[in-house]
Motif scaffolding. Structure first.
Motif, PDB file in Angstrom:
ATOM      1  N   ASN A 169      53.327 -41.139  42.115  1.00  0.00           N
ATOM      2  CA  ASN A 169      54.531 -41.852  42.517  1.00  0.00           C
ATOM      3  C   ASN A 169      54.234 -42.948  43.540  1.00  0.00           C
ATOM      4  OD1 ASN A 169      56.257 -40.272  40.898  1.00  0.00           O
ATOM      5  ND2 ASN A 169      56.240 -38.670  42.443  1.00  0.00           N
ATOM      6  N   ASP A 170      52.962 -43.149  43.881  1.00  0.00           N
ATOM      7  CA  ASP A 170      52.690 -44.159  44.896  1.00  0.00           C
ATOM      8  C   ASP A 170      52.963 -45.549  44.326  1.00  0.00           C
ATOM      9  OD1 ASP A 170      50.244 -45.656  44.128  1.00  0.00           O
ATOM     10  OD2 ASP A 170      49.175 -43.778  44.452  1.00  0.00           O
ATOM     11  N   ALA A 171      53.349 -46.439  45.210  1.00  0.00           N
ATOM     12  CA  ALA A 171      53.783 -47.786  44.814  1.00  0.00           C
ATOM     13  C   ALA A 171      52.699 -48.528  44.046  1.00  0.00           C
ATOM     14  CB  ALA A 171      54.207 -48.576  46.046  1.00  0.00           C
ATOM     15  N   GLU A 172      51.439 -48.367  44.448  1.00  0.00           N
ATOM     16  CA  GLU A 172      50.344 -49.073  43.773  1.00  0.00           C
ATOM     17  C   GLU A 172      50.216 -48.618  42.324  1.00  0.00           C
ATOM     18  OE1 GLU A 172      46.333 -49.680  42.215  1.00  0.00           O
ATOM     19  OE2 GLU A 172      47.110 -47.736  42.830  1.00  0.00           O
ATOM     20  N   GLN A 173      50.279 -47.311  42.088  1.00  0.00           N
ATOM     21  CA  GLN A 173      50.150 -46.792  40.720  1.00  0.00           C
ATOM     22  C   GLN A 173      51.348 -47.203  39.868  1.00  0.00           C
ATOM     23  OE1 GLN A 173      47.632 -45.524  39.247  1.00  0.00           O
ATOM     24  NE2 GLN A 173      48.444 -44.607  37.417  1.00  0.00           N
ATOM     25  N   ARG A 197      38.730 -58.884  42.778  1.00  0.00           N
ATOM     26  CA  ARG A 197      40.154 -59.196  42.900  1.00  0.00           C
ATOM     27  C   ARG A 197      40.839 -58.414  44.014  1.00  0.00           C
ATOM     28  NH1 ARG A 197      42.431 -61.741  38.208  1.00  0.00           N
ATOM     29  NH2 ARG A 197      40.970 -63.444  37.844  1.00  0.00           N
ATOM     30  N   HIS A 198      40.506 -57.100  44.119  1.00  0.00           N
ATOM     31  CA  HIS A 198      41.299 -56.282  45.035  1.00  0.00           C
ATOM     32  C   HIS A 198      40.560 -54.992  45.367  1.00  0.00           C
ATOM     33  CE1 HIS A 198      45.021 -54.759  46.835  1.00  0.00           C
ATOM     34  NE2 HIS A 198      44.847 -53.643  46.177  1.00  0.00           N
ATOM     35  N   VAL A 199      40.758 -54.504  46.585  1.00  0.00           N
ATOM     36  CA  VAL A 199      40.277 -53.178  46.974  1.00  0.00           C
ATOM     37  C   VAL A 199      41.375 -52.505  47.772  1.00  0.00           C
ATOM     38  CG1 VAL A 199      39.154 -53.962  49.108  1.00  0.00           C
ATOM     39  CG2 VAL A 199      38.394 -51.836  48.022  1.00  0.00           C
ATOM     40  N   GLU A 200      41.526 -51.217  47.569  1.00  0.00           N
ATOM     41  CA  GLU A 200      42.526 -50.472  48.317  1.00  0.00           C
ATOM     42  C   GLU A 200      42.031 -49.049  48.527  1.00  0.00           C
ATOM     43  OE1 GLU A 200      47.283 -49.332  48.270  1.00  0.00           O
ATOM     44  OE2 GLU A 200      46.435 -50.454  46.607  1.00  0.00           O
ATOM     45  N   THR A 214      39.344 -53.565  41.850  1.00  0.00           N
ATOM     46  CA  THR A 214      39.750 -54.365  40.685  1.00  0.00           C
ATOM     47  C   THR A 214      38.856 -55.589  40.586  1.00  0.00           C
ATOM     48  OG1 THR A 214      42.037 -53.637  40.961  1.00  0.00           O
ATOM     49  CG2 THR A 214      41.661 -55.566  39.576  1.00  0.00           C
ATOM     50  N   TYR A 215      38.329 -55.816  39.383  1.00  0.00           N
ATOM     51  CA  TYR A 215      37.478 -56.956  39.090  1.00  0.00           C
ATOM     52  C   TYR A 215      37.958 -57.634  37.819  1.00  0.00           C
ATOM     53  CZ  TYR A 215      34.101 -54.937  42.333  1.00  0.00           C
ATOM     54  OH  TYR A 215      33.491 -54.435  43.451  1.00  0.00           O
ATOM     55  N   ALA A 216      37.898 -58.948  37.798  1.00  0.00           N
ATOM     56  CA  ALA A 216      38.109 -59.706  36.566  1.00  0.00           C
ATOM     57  C   ALA A 216      36.753 -59.926  35.924  1.00  0.00           C
ATOM     58  CB  ALA A 216      38.779 -61.042  36.877  1.00  0.00           C
ATOM     59  N   LEU A 239      38.792 -54.948  35.041  1.00  0.00           N
ATOM     60  CA  LEU A 239      38.280 -53.595  35.197  1.00  0.00           C
ATOM     61  C   LEU A 239      38.858 -53.020  36.478  1.00  0.00           C
ATOM     62  CD1 LEU A 239      36.312 -51.454  34.087  1.00  0.00           C
ATOM     63  CD2 LEU A 239      34.503 -52.573  35.405  1.00  0.00           C
ATOM     64  N   HIS A 240      39.537 -51.883  36.347  1.00  0.00           N
ATOM     65  CA  HIS A 240      40.154 -51.207  37.482  1.00  0.00           C
ATOM     66  C   HIS A 240      39.446 -49.871  37.644  1.00  0.00           C
ATOM     67  CE1 HIS A 240      44.073 -49.452  39.382  1.00  0.00           C
ATOM     68  NE2 HIS A 240      43.229 -49.837  40.290  1.00  0.00           N
ATOM     69  N   LEU A 241      38.703 -49.718  38.724  1.00  0.00           N
ATOM     70  CA  LEU A 241      37.959 -48.488  38.968  1.00  0.00           C
ATOM     71  C   LEU A 241      38.636 -47.697  40.074  1.00  0.00           C
ATOM     72  CD1 LEU A 241      34.316 -49.877  38.966  1.00  0.00           C
ATOM     73  CD2 LEU A 241      35.538 -48.781  37.087  1.00  0.00           C
ATOM     74  N   ARG A 242      38.856 -46.421  39.820  1.00  0.00           N
ATOM     75  CA  ARG A 242      39.317 -45.488  40.847  1.00  0.00           C
ATOM     76  C   ARG A 242      38.104 -44.651  41.210  1.00  0.00           C
ATOM     77  NH1 ARG A 242      44.792 -44.395  41.654  1.00  0.00           N
ATOM     78  NH2 ARG A 242      46.119 -45.750  40.417  1.00  0.00           N
ATOM     79  N   VAL A 243      37.502 -44.968  42.331  1.00  0.00           N
ATOM     80  CA  VAL A 243      36.270 -44.304  42.749  1.00  0.00           C
ATOM     81  C   VAL A 243      36.642 -43.089  43.595  1.00  0.00           C
ATOM     82  CG1 VAL A 243      34.051 -44.580  43.909  1.00  0.00           C
ATOM     83  CG2 VAL A 243      35.102 -46.545  42.735  1.00  0.00           C
TER      84      VAL A 243
END
Length: 192
Positions: free
Chosen positions: A41-45, A175-178, A188-190, A147-151
């Motif tokens: 339910n988190d906003a990012e997901q 692109r992004h890290v959180e 996140t990488y393009a 490519l979206h990686l959840r490490v």
């Protein structure tokens, strides 16, 4: 042509499955009360899934999703409503059909890369979760845009990498890290 996004849950050492093909390292995070439990339910997901126009799955990931998501109460896991309403496709030459809750999703037969390219033509944003064999083919064919990686904070030392062993050099654009609870990091990488 639309945008195809692949999401993989990986360990710190880059594995998306243990040597037996299991994902116990991830399942430990989604158990209620787990340290750093994944919050669907988190906003990012919710934003991530909310950008999608369709979901594309390989046969194994389809089976895992079909066993879980159709029965989830959207009041408990809000992302379930988003997943339920999106058009879903399973790429498989072995599945006779693809039941989903009270209905079915479309099974795309034949060449997985060609099937994915057709879905990418029809929809603006297509999400692929897991689906390692399909993802290998899509990366190899250059169809993946993001490519979206959840490490997750785990080390396996051996297993199945999220990337195919013979992938050509590919430039990635950050692109992004959180940082997420429990030591999970979303990257996140393009792909260029």
């Amino acid at each position: 042509m639309g945008r195809l996004i692949v999401e993989q849950v990986v360990t710190l050492d880059g594995y998306a499955a243990d040597p037996d093909g299991g994902i116990d390292f991830f399942e430990a995070l989604v158990r209620p009360g787990a340290d750093g439990e994944v919050d669907f339910n988190d906003a990012e997901q919710l934003a991530y899934v909310g950008q999608a126009d369709a979901i594309l799955l390989g046969a194994t990931t389809y089976r895992m999703f079909a066993d879980y998501w159709p029965g989830v109460d959207p009041a408990v896991e809000q992302v379930a409503e988003l997943i339920d309403r999106l058009p879903k496709f399973a790429v498989s030459n072995t599945l006779p059909n693809a039941p989903w809750g009270d209905g079915e999703i479309e099974v795309l037969r034949g060449d997985g890369v060609e099937a994915a390219a057709e879905v990418k033509q029809r929809f603006a944003t297509v999400l692929v979760w897991g689906s390692l064999t399909l993802t290998d083919a899509l990366l190899g064919a250059g169809l993946v845009d993001e490519l979206h990686l959840r490490v997750v904070p785990a080390l396996l030392g051996a297993g199945r990498s999220f990337a195919p062993p013979r992938i050509a050099d590919r430039a990635l654009e950050f692109r992004h890290v959180e940082a997420r609870p429990g030591g999970v990091v979303n990257l996140t990488y393009a792909l260029r």
